[in-house]
Scaffold this active site. Structure first.
Site: not given
Ligand code: NAP
Length: 285
Positions: A37, A126, A130
């Protein structure tokens, strides 16, 4: 060298896991919040002491953009404090930190692609969380790269593409906004770009920001149209304005990222968004 991936059960983390077989020069440590975590300084210190990662790719994030509006503490804890805790651990153990950020750090009022040095001005909780996370990384990690990306999708988890394909497959008519434009990012392409820049990151890199999304520009409406067409689904899609489609968090109207830096500094070739969409759909359908 040990490469620690946090948040590895998310979209980007799973794509890195999928790709890891092509990068045998590294030993990967894939963790999500059950194993590590990132908001627990004690757990993070213990993990770093035990496994001694040389590189951290932080894919963990609080990504529920609308929910964050009512859960400021939750979003800040993961996206800002968690990033700061990891950055501190990296600094102590001379670990390179690769941190993922977002187009939501901008206000989205622009009309030409955002370069890395454009001033940030987030309009959502959000986006603010970030941006705080970026600052934590810049101040606390001695060696770091921050990659800003946008409109991430993959065959995994929840994302716009899967929502569209699921609804269209059920025969539902769709309404999709056409006044928000940006560039989709296939998480698999981003994962490969991250892996390919790792050996090229200078020793002196500290808080170096690089943008990455797929090439080209579209609206969410265009993206949805392309998705159903490429998937061969017959479905009606109505183009609507954002004000007809209320969401809790404000969305940027323009979030195109300028990718010149990552292409020039690291020689990254960026695939066109429609080509990558077709590849992802092959895995989905
Ligand atoms: N999705 C988008 O469109 C987008 C766009 C631009 C940038 N980003 C950035 O790109 C990155 C990856 O995005 P993604 O879409 O792969 O995100 P995601 O699918 O939501 O995956 C994030 C992962 O982090 C886990 N997590 C949450 N809290 C945590 C903690 N305290 N310790 C460890 N793990 C934790 C989540 O678990 P749970 O699901 O169980 O909470 C999930 O498995 C993120 O930084 C996001 O902000 C995303």
């Amino acid at each position: 060298m040990n490469v620690l991936v946090t948040g590895s059960k998310g979209q980007l983390g799973l794509e890195l896991s999928e790709l890891s077989k092509d990068y045998k020069e590294y030993s990967f440590l894939f963790t999500d919040k059950e194993e590590l975590d990132i908001t627990s300084a004690k757990q993070v210190k213990g993990y770093f002491d035990k496994h001694k990662p040389g590189i951290l790719i932080n894919c963990a994030g609080y990504t529920a953009v609308d929910k964050a509006e009512d859960d400021i503490g939750g979003a800040m804890l993961v996206n800002a404090r968690g990033a700061g805790i990891l950055a501190g651990a990296c600094s102590v153990s001379s670990c390179l930190m690769v941190h993922i950020s977002t187009d939501y750090v901008f206000d989205g009022n622009g009309c030409k692609p955002y370069g890395e040095s454009h001033s940030a001005s987030p309009r959502s909780v959000y986006g603010k969380s970030k941006l705080e996370g970026e600052l934590e990384v810049i101040f606390n990690a001695k060696r770091s790269v921050i990659i800003r990306t946008s409109w991430l999708y993959s065959p995994y988890g929840q994302n716009f593409l899967k929502t569209i394909i699921n609804k269209a497959s059920r025969g539902e008519d769709l309404r999709v906004v056409f006044d928000q434009v940006g560039s989709p990012t296939y998480a698999s392409d981003l994962a490969r770009a991250i892996m390919d820049i790792l050996p090229l990151i200078p020793e002196t890199a500290r808080g170096e920001i690089c943008n990455y999304s797929n090439e080209g520009v579209c609206s969410w409406y265009d993206f949805a149209r392309a998705a159903v067409e490429l998937a061969g689904i017959d479905c009606k899609i109505e183009a609507v304005l954002s004000n007809e489609f209320k969401t809790r968090a404000k969305r940027p109207h323009y979030s195109v990222l300028d990718k010149s830096r990552i292409k020039k500094n690291f020689g990254i070739k960026v695939p066109y968004w429609r080509d990558s969409l077709a590849l992802c759909l092959k895995r989905l359908t």
